[in-house]
Motif scaffolding. Structure first.
Motif, PDB file in Angstrom:
ATOM      1  N   LYS A  76      27.921  25.328 -30.370  1.00  0.00           N
ATOM      2  CA  LYS A  76      28.832  26.102 -29.523  1.00  0.00           C
ATOM      3  C   LYS A  76      28.965  25.476 -28.136  1.00  0.00           C
ATOM      4  O   LYS A  76      30.056  25.440 -27.560  1.00  0.00           O
ATOM      5  N   GLU A  94      32.472  24.172 -26.602  1.00  0.00           N
ATOM      6  CA  GLU A  94      33.019  24.629 -25.323  1.00  0.00           C
ATOM      7  C   GLU A  94      33.276  23.472 -24.372  1.00  0.00           C
ATOM      8  O   GLU A  94      34.154  23.548 -23.510  1.00  0.00           O
ATOM      9  N   ASP A  95      32.518  22.366 -24.531  1.00  0.00           N
ATOM     10  CA  ASP A  95      32.742  21.161 -23.724  1.00  0.00           C
ATOM     11  C   ASP A  95      33.779  20.235 -24.362  1.00  0.00           C
ATOM     12  O   ASP A  95      33.990  19.121 -23.880  1.00  0.00           O
ATOM     13  N   GLN A  96      34.376  20.703 -25.460  1.00  0.00           N
ATOM     14  CA  GLN A  96      35.388  19.941 -26.213  1.00  0.00           C
ATOM     15  C   GLN A  96      34.838  18.627 -26.772  1.00  0.00           C
ATOM     16  O   GLN A  96      35.572  17.679 -27.004  1.00  0.00           O
ATOM     17  N   GLU A 122      36.983  26.275 -34.171  1.00  0.00           N
ATOM     18  CA  GLU A 122      37.233  27.579 -33.539  1.00  0.00           C
ATOM     19  C   GLU A 122      37.195  28.691 -34.580  1.00  0.00           C
ATOM     20  O   GLU A 122      36.541  29.727 -34.386  1.00  0.00           O
TER      21      GLU A 122
END
Length: 295
Positions: free
Chosen positions: A137, A141-143, A205
């Protein structure tokens, strides 16, 4: 093959230190069991200078390996589940020598899979699952999608193993062929992640949304062993938990696991004053809802 290897295993069978000898042969169905060898001799001994030793042999243009392990190392691997091939060797191997029915009793225990052993191993798998999932995760979130993908695949693997152990099965090397039949919901998540044609970020996602609920639904069964230990005291420091002998194999995962369980309201944080003003030491206790549920 057995005749050719007989002088080797008979030498071991003649020693009072030897508890059992197994032969594992390579065949088409279980080719991966014997690694690169055509046959493996597994020797279990009471004690030895080294817990594990390996020797390689060649005969008639074929290869054989001899693995010697102590009873203590064997039990440790069986308890932790870290050596996955060992269980398959024990289940599928042919007993060539058995002192006082040691190997027969061991095989029977593996087939019965005692409930407490399952609880312990489910706890290990759940701890690994949470660590991989939470790291995934963060990467998402940091791609950092490739790193997120790697971690979420590992977390689903642990979720699949957790599901199989819960059903009283020993996860094999081919975990997903087992999970497909036993736990299709988990298999579907894995299949959608690796085979979907969606863009990777979108796949991740959707998977995080779906798996979050599924993982949360497994908390109580995955932490049952841990919670049984934590019930023995009202409060714990993290150091007390890390040093508890029953939880030794969990120690690498505790801090991430505890933060997840705090977030999901299974563990509560108690702040204890220190001698330094404004600084508190964190203690942990089981949430009241769990204590009431078990009373």
């Amino acid at each position: 093959m057995e005749d050719i290897l007989r002088p080797i295993y008979q030498e071991w069978a003649s020693q009072v230190n030897t508890l059992g000898v197994l032969l594992i042969k390579k065949n088409d169905q279980f080719a991966s069991l014997s690694d690169t060898s055509d046959a493996i001799l597994l020797i279990v001994v009471k004690e030895a200078e080294y817990p594990v030793t390996v020797k390689h042999y060649t005969y008639q243009e074929k290869n054989a390996a001899l693995h010697t392990i102590t009873k203590l190392q064997l039990n440790e691997w069986l308890r932790s589940g870290t050596n996955r091939k060992l269980i398959q060797w024990l289940v599928k191997g042919k007993v060539l020598f058995d002192r006082n029915e040691f190997m027969s009793d061991l095989k029977n225990t593996l087939m019965e899979y005692p409930a407490n052993d399952r609880k312990f191993k489910m706890g290990i798998e759940f701890s690994k699952l949470i660590c991989c999932y939470m790291d995934g995760k963060i990467y998402f979130e940091d791609q950092q999608y490739l790193d997120a993908y790697s971690h979420i695949v590992r977390s689903l693997h642990h979720l699949g193993r957790l599901s199989l152990i819960d059903k009283g099965l020993h996860p094999e090397m081919t975990v997903w062929s087992q999970v497909k039949h036993i736990e299709p919901e988990v298999y579907q998540l894995y299949n959608e992640l690796v085979n979907s044609e969606e863009e990777l970020g979108k796949r991740l996602e959707l998977l995080f949304l779906a798996s979050d609920f599924l993982i949360h639904s497994r908390v109580e069964e995955g932490t049952s062993y841990l919670f049984d230990v934590l019930k023995r005291k009202d409060m714990w420091t993290i150091d007390e938990v890390l040093k508890h002998p029953s939880l030794k194999l969990y120690e690498a995962y505790f801090e991430t696991l505890f933060e997840y369980l705090i977030e999901k309201h299974y563990i509560e944080v108690v702040h204890i004053e220190t001698q330094e003003q404004g600084i508190y030491q964190r203690h942990y206790k089981l949430a009241e809802k769990l204590l009431q549920k078990n009373n």
